[in-house]
Scaffold this motif. Structure first.
Motif, PDB file in Angstrom:
ATOM      1  N   ILE A 155      -7.333   1.081   3.630  1.00 49.67           N
ATOM      2  CA  ILE A 155      -6.231   1.857   3.063  1.00 49.67           C
ATOM      3  C   ILE A 155      -6.762   3.227   2.679  1.00 49.67           C
ATOM      4  O   ILE A 155      -7.776   3.339   1.978  1.00 49.67           O
ATOM      5  N   LEU A 193      -2.725  -1.235  -6.705  1.00 41.90           N
ATOM      6  CA  LEU A 193      -3.028  -2.378  -5.842  1.00 41.90           C
ATOM      7  C   LEU A 193      -3.728  -3.492  -6.628  1.00 41.90           C
ATOM      8  O   LEU A 193      -3.467  -4.674  -6.421  1.00 41.90           O
ATOM      9  N   ALA A 248      -0.249   5.007  -0.848  1.00 38.14           N
ATOM     10  CA  ALA A 248      -1.271   5.225   0.176  1.00 38.14           C
ATOM     11  C   ALA A 248      -0.768   6.193   1.241  1.00 38.14           C
ATOM     12  O   ALA A 248       0.439   6.293   1.493  1.00 38.14           O
ATOM     13  N   ALA A 308       0.835  -1.211   0.000  1.00 36.30           N
ATOM     14  CA  ALA A 308       0.000   0.000   0.000  1.00 36.30           C
ATOM     15  C   ALA A 308       0.864   1.254   0.000  1.00 36.30           C
ATOM     16  O   ALA A 308       0.611   2.206  -0.747  1.00 36.30           O
ATOM     17  N   ILE A 320      -2.934   3.416   6.657  1.00 36.34           N
ATOM     18  CA  ILE A 320      -3.535   2.083   6.634  1.00 36.34           C
ATOM     19  C   ILE A 320      -4.011   1.746   8.038  1.00 36.34           C
ATOM     20  O   ILE A 320      -3.343   2.070   9.024  1.00 36.34           O
TER      21      ILE A 320
END
Length: 244
Positions: free
Chosen positions: A173, A187, A161, A156, A164
């Motif tokens: 996420i 992803l 990202a 992630a 998380i």
């Protein structure tokens, strides 16, 4: 994002009957229709459409249904014209609520939404009355069925990202809205499938309800809104409305 209730909502909707699921398909189809008419039917050049297709698949909408809606919206088969409408208000005991709609009749939809708020112990407010309590974020939810949490975190973060969060049976996420499409695609390219993936209005604080009357009315307000074909999304700051 403690108290975020999206995952429990997804679990509840997965258990709904065929009629309820059909309504979900109809609403996503309306979103896709508007998106195609605005930016074209090719998901490779229409990133929002690509995101909506992923959203539809996460909601178990059959591929044939998705293709049919896109083709109809791209041709002359769908003359329906929808407008975006956003309503803000308060549910029982001051729960902040944002309602996003796609409608072909704003007067009808506004009257319906106002009626629901009035009927179930809330009140419809003016634009901006509660939206300052929310922040737009990309939220991707992966069911945690024994996958390697450390690997998910590494993947992630590598995909861009911002945060998380691990829950009992889901991994959430979070992305900046501008990065959402790219993170979701990255992803997906790594083989992940999503229980949900979309831009959400995430509350900065949450409010719990303890009075059974308030809880009942809030549930009935949400059910009435969800049952309205024009209503696409409902965001609120009610903490843990469903039992985990």
């Amino acid at each position: 994002m403690s108290g975020h209730s999206k995952w429990s909502t997804i679990k509840r909707k997965k258990g709904e009957n065929d009629a309820a699921r059909s309504k979900v398909f109809t609403k996503i189809g309306r979103e896709i229709t508007v998106c195609v008419k605005e930016s074209g039917p090719d998901p490779s050049s229409n990133s929002k459409l690509k995101d909506l297709i992923a959203k539809a698949k996460a909601s178990n909408v059959p591929n044939d249904n998705i293709d049919r809606v896109i083709k109809k919206a791209a041709g002359d088969g769908d003359k329906q014209s929808y407008e975006t409408a956003v309503y803000e208000g308060y549910g029982p005991n001051g729960i902040a609520v944002i309602v996003e709609a796609l409608t072909d009749n704003k007067n009808r939809t506004a009257a319906d939404v106002r009626h629901y708020f009035d009927k179930f112990g809330g009140n419809l407010g003016t634009m901006g009355c509660v939206s300052f309590m929310f922040e737009r974020k990309g939220v991707i939810i992966i069911e945690n069925d024994g996958i390697d949490e450390e690997k998910v975190m590494d993947d992630a973060m590598e995909c861009g990202a911002a945060d998380i969060d691990y829950q009992d049976d889901a991994i959430e996420i979070v992305t900046d809205p501008a990065d959402f499409s790219a993170v979701r695609q990255a992803l997906e390219d790594k083989g992940y499938t999503f229980a949900s993936a979309q831009i959400e209005q995430v509350p900065s604080t949450y409010t719990a309800l303890t009075d059974e009357t308030h809880i009942s009315k809030m549930n009935r307000l949400l059910e009435a809104l969800e049952d309205n074909d024009d209503v696409q999304e409902i965001w609120h700051n009610w903490e843990n409305p469903d039992e985990e």
